[in-house]
Motif scaffolding. Structure first.
Motif, PDB file in Angstrom:
ATOM      1  N   THR A 137      -1.884  -2.252   0.148  1.00  0.00           N
ATOM      2  CA  THR A 137      -1.278  -1.402  -0.876  1.00  0.00           C
ATOM      3  C   THR A 137      -0.664  -0.137  -0.285  1.00  0.00           C
ATOM      4  OG1 THR A 137      -3.458  -0.427  -1.289  1.00  0.00           O
ATOM      5  CG2 THR A 137      -2.785  -2.246  -2.698  1.00  0.00           C
ATOM      6  N   ILE A 138      -1.326   0.457   0.696  1.00  0.00           N
ATOM      7  CA  ILE A 138      -0.814   1.717   1.262  1.00  0.00           C
ATOM      8  C   ILE A 138      -0.101   1.506   2.597  1.00  0.00           C
ATOM      9  CG2 ILE A 138      -2.602   3.069   0.108  1.00  0.00           C
ATOM     10  CD1 ILE A 138      -3.995   3.279   2.871  1.00  0.00           C
ATOM     11  N   ASN A 139      -0.098   0.257   3.076  1.00  0.00           N
ATOM     12  CA  ASN A 139       0.456  -0.028   4.400  1.00  0.00           C
ATOM     13  C   ASN A 139       1.885   0.474   4.545  1.00  0.00           C
ATOM     14  OD1 ASN A 139       1.639  -1.313   6.667  1.00  0.00           O
ATOM     15  ND2 ASN A 139       0.084  -2.904   6.596  1.00  0.00           N
ATOM     16  N   ARG A 140       2.758   0.043   3.645  1.00  0.00           N
ATOM     17  CA  ARG A 140       4.177   0.381   3.767  1.00  0.00           C
ATOM     18  C   ARG A 140       4.421   1.877   3.641  1.00  0.00           C
ATOM     19  NH1 ARG A 140       6.727  -2.637  -1.367  1.00  0.00           N
ATOM     20  NH2 ARG A 140       5.249  -4.221  -0.643  1.00  0.00           N
ATOM     21  N   TYR A 141       3.605   2.542   2.819  1.00  0.00           N
ATOM     22  CA  TYR A 141       3.808   3.978   2.611  1.00  0.00           C
ATOM     23  C   TYR A 141       3.383   4.790   3.837  1.00  0.00           C
ATOM     24  CZ  TYR A 141       4.141   2.315  -2.178  1.00  0.00           C
ATOM     25  OH  TYR A 141       4.519   1.626  -3.308  1.00  0.00           O
ATOM     26  N   VAL A 142       2.233   4.428   4.405  1.00  0.00           N
ATOM     27  CA  VAL A 142       1.745   5.156   5.586  1.00  0.00           C
ATOM     28  C   VAL A 142       2.661   4.920   6.770  1.00  0.00           C
ATOM     29  CG1 VAL A 142      -0.141   5.366   7.248  1.00  0.00           C
ATOM     30  CG2 VAL A 142      -0.653   5.138   4.821  1.00  0.00           C
ATOM     31  N   MET A 143       3.016   3.679   7.024  1.00  0.00           N
ATOM     32  CA  MET A 143       3.899   3.385   8.152  1.00  0.00           C
ATOM     33  C   MET A 143       5.277   4.008   7.945  1.00  0.00           C
ATOM     34  SD  MET A 143       2.104   1.841  10.368  1.00  0.00           S
ATOM     35  CE  MET A 143       3.379   1.320  11.517  1.00  0.00           C
ATOM     36  N   GLY A 144       5.729   4.033   6.703  1.00  0.00           N
ATOM     37  CA  GLY A 144       7.004   4.665   6.412  1.00  0.00           C
ATOM     38  C   GLY A 144       6.960   6.162   6.682  1.00  0.00           C
TER      39      GLY A 144
END
Length: 216
Positions: A49-56
């Motif tokens: 769920t937070i993967n794309r936001y943190v990596m972004g």
């Protein structure tokens, strides 16, 4: 050449001081990044769920120009070594988070399932299976971040953070080639030494089976 050698002799104490400042600024930034990035990379493998936001977010940090990021630090932390270390810490995150995430994700799922079938808990699987298999990739990120940070640390001098950037920027400002060359060469040598040390650490951390497989 004689002028350059004379400069090195006359400024040897200042050179050693700046090398020390550059080294500890880089070391603190990278170690702080490592302590945050590795657990964060592991967490990202457990949640989508937070993967794309943190990596972004981490990727965006890399796109901010170095001088601009240092400028942002001044209103928050003032000038000196502290804002420089914090800015370098932010820059060091990407390669270490990315490698920690990739290293854990690339562990053979069959090994994880076998460990789970033997009754291991998730924490035991992480410590006894996933981390040993991923440690070489994780340390590869640490190695990359260390070398990059040493080169970026020259900008610390812009906000009074010390380091070899003092020679680089002062040399440019007053057209003193001896200062400029000394700062550049010393930074390059530090990066080479760091590369050698971190490569050895990466080799030691790599399990023997994986080391032999890579050698083949």
């Amino acid at each position: 050449m004689n002028d350059f050698m004379q400069f090195l002799v006359e400024r040897r104490e200042q050179i050693l001081t700046l090398v020390w400042e550059h080294s500890y600024i880089s070391f603190l930034a990278v170690m702080g990044g490592f302590l945050i990035a590795v657990p964060l990379g592991i967490i990202l493998t457990r949640t989508k769920t937070i993967n794309r936001y943190v990596m972004g977010f981490v990727n965006i940090l890399q796109t901010i120009p170095s001088l601009a990021l240092l400028g942002f630090m001044i209103p928050l932390l003032g000038i000196g070594a502290v804002p420089a270390i914090f800015a370098l810490f932010l820059y060091s995150l990407l390669p270490m988070v990315r490698n920690a995430y990739t290293g854990i994700k690339e562990v053979d799922p069959a090994l994880v399932e076998a460990a789970r079938g033997m009754g291991m808990t998730s924490l035991q699987i992480l410590w006894k299976v996933e981390l040993p298999m991923a440690i070489s990739i994780i340390m590869g990120g640490f190695r990359t971040a260390t070398i990059y940070t040493i080169s970026w640390a020259t900008l610390a001098a812009v906000i009074g953070g010390g380091g070899l950037g003092y020679f680089v920027f002062t040399g440019l400002g007053v057209a003193n080639n001896n200062m400029l060359i000394t700062g550049a060469l010393a930074t390059a040598m530090l990066a080479m030494i760091a590369d050698f040390i971190t490569r050895k650490i990466q080799g030691v951390c790599t399990p023997k089976g994986l080391r032999a497989k890579r050698a083949d």
